[in-house]
Design a protein around this motif. Sequence first.
Motif, short mmCIF file in Angstrom:
data_model
loop_
_atom_site.label_atom_id
_atom_site.label_comp_id
_atom_site.label_asym_id
_atom_site.label_seq_id
_atom_site.Cartn_x
_atom_site.Cartn_y
_atom_site.Cartn_z
N CYS A 14 -0.89 -8.97 -12.39
CA CYS A 14 -1.23 -7.99 -11.40
C CYS A 14 0.01 -7.51 -10.79
O CYS A 14 1.05 -8.24 -10.89
N ARG A 15 0.16 -6.10 -10.31
CA ARG A 15 1.38 -5.81 -9.45
C ARG A 15 1.54 -6.61 -8.41
O ARG A 15 0.67 -7.39 -7.69
N ALA A 16 2.67 -7.01 -7.78
CA ALA A 16 2.95 -7.56 -6.35
C ALA A 16 2.26 -6.52 -5.14
O ALA A 16 2.02 -5.34 -5.48
N TYR A 17 1.50 -7.49 -4.49
CA TYR A 17 0.74 -6.81 -3.46
C TYR A 17 1.74 -5.88 -2.71
O TYR A 17 2.87 -6.28 -1.96
N ASP A 18 1.46 -4.80 -2.39
CA ASP A 18 2.03 -3.82 -1.26
C ASP A 18 0.74 -3.01 -0.80
O ASP A 18 0.05 -2.44 -1.34
N ALA A 22 -1.98 -1.05 -2.80
CA ALA A 22 -2.97 -1.93 -3.35
C ALA A 22 -4.31 -1.40 -3.70
O ALA A 22 -5.10 -2.12 -4.36
N ASP A 23 -4.77 -0.57 -2.99
CA ASP A 23 -6.19 0.17 -3.27
C ASP A 23 -6.12 0.95 -4.58
O ASP A 23 -7.17 1.46 -4.94
N LYS A 24 -4.75 1.06 -5.09
CA LYS A 24 -4.75 1.98 -6.13
C LYS A 24 -4.46 1.16 -7.48
O LYS A 24 -4.62 1.51 -8.52
N THR A 46 -9.81 -3.58 -7.36
CA THR A 46 -8.53 -3.10 -6.94
C THR A 46 -7.68 -4.22 -6.56
O THR A 46 -8.43 -5.42 -6.27
N LEU A 47 -6.66 -4.31 -6.48
CA LEU A 47 -5.72 -5.34 -5.90
C LEU A 47 -6.10 -5.83 -4.38
O LEU A 47 -5.79 -7.00 -3.85
N ALA A 48 -6.25 -4.69 -3.64
CA ALA A 48 -6.67 -5.05 -2.35
C ALA A 48 -7.96 -5.64 -2.24
O ALA A 48 -8.25 -6.58 -1.19
N GLN A 49 -9.05 -5.24 -3.17
CA GLN A 49 -10.21 -6.02 -3.21
C GLN A 49 -10.16 -7.58 -3.57
O GLN A 49 -10.57 -8.43 -2.92
N LEU A 50 -9.02 -7.80 -4.53
CA LEU A 50 -8.85 -9.06 -4.86
C LEU A 50 -8.20 -9.93 -4.01
O LEU A 50 -8.77 -11.15 -3.42
N TYR A 51 -7.47 -9.45 -3.29
CA TYR A 51 -6.58 -10.05 -2.00
C TYR A 51 -7.44 -10.39 -0.90
O TYR A 51 -7.51 -11.42 -0.05
#
Length: 270
Positions: A14-18, A22-24, A46-51
């Motif tokens: 995944c990309r680094a969290y921003d 992150a929700d995209k 999404t990355l937001a959900q994962l974190y």
Amino acid sequence: CRAYSVFYLANVFCRAYDPATADKELGLPYPTEPDYALVAKYERGTLAQLYAKIDADIQEALPLLTNTYEHPKFHFNTLSGNAFAARFYLYYRKYDAAIKYATAVLGSSPASKLRDWSTWNALSANAMVQPNAYVSSTNQANLMLQVAYSVWGYNSVLTGCKYSHGARISQTETLEANGPWGDSQDAAGYTVFYNNSYSQHCLRKVPLLIEYTDVQAVTGYAHSEMSVFNTDETLLVRAEAYALKGMYDKALEDVNTEMSKFMPNAKALT
């Protein structure tokens, strides 16, 4: 363990969290129950959900951790759990939380909990003396150790040219380079292991351990052991969190504390 494993997968896939994006961004599937299906379809989310799921697992797990294992440094215990939380919240850009959990590990006197680099440096670089000492479970700096099937303890110093850390990078950018703390040869005072035949310059931190299946035939399984959480790294996690909050005096204090142990002749920075 689930939070830790998925966090590392996220750092690869995944990309680094921003928080702004992150929700995209794509996340990863997050297993919440055993799966016995031969073929199963998962949504990455999404990355937001994962974190958020990693965060929830950490918060649920931390109060449950103990130090009652027979070999506590090969499990998540109170200290290594807080060290992981500090690292995760640094990546999550929740800097107050990163500072809080790092401080839970380091206490009021971080210097007393760091690795004794001078003693380690004085050990022989031959065989596995330095690597075995680096990953010793009796070393207070090591918070969590992990064993894996791996020949890295051999390749990193002898044959792994494809993955080497060579003389040019070592002497101009990293281990043997001049830096803000002064000339590394004098300020650092550590012995860099080098094998120019294979273009390897390194500090010996990862041992090669053989689980023999046939001693006479000298065959078996290669293992490496790694210090995946330790007090020195946790101190630098806190220093970075302080810096990203603009608390530069506290960040500098932590960095200078680390350098006072790692490079005993280094000048303190302002």
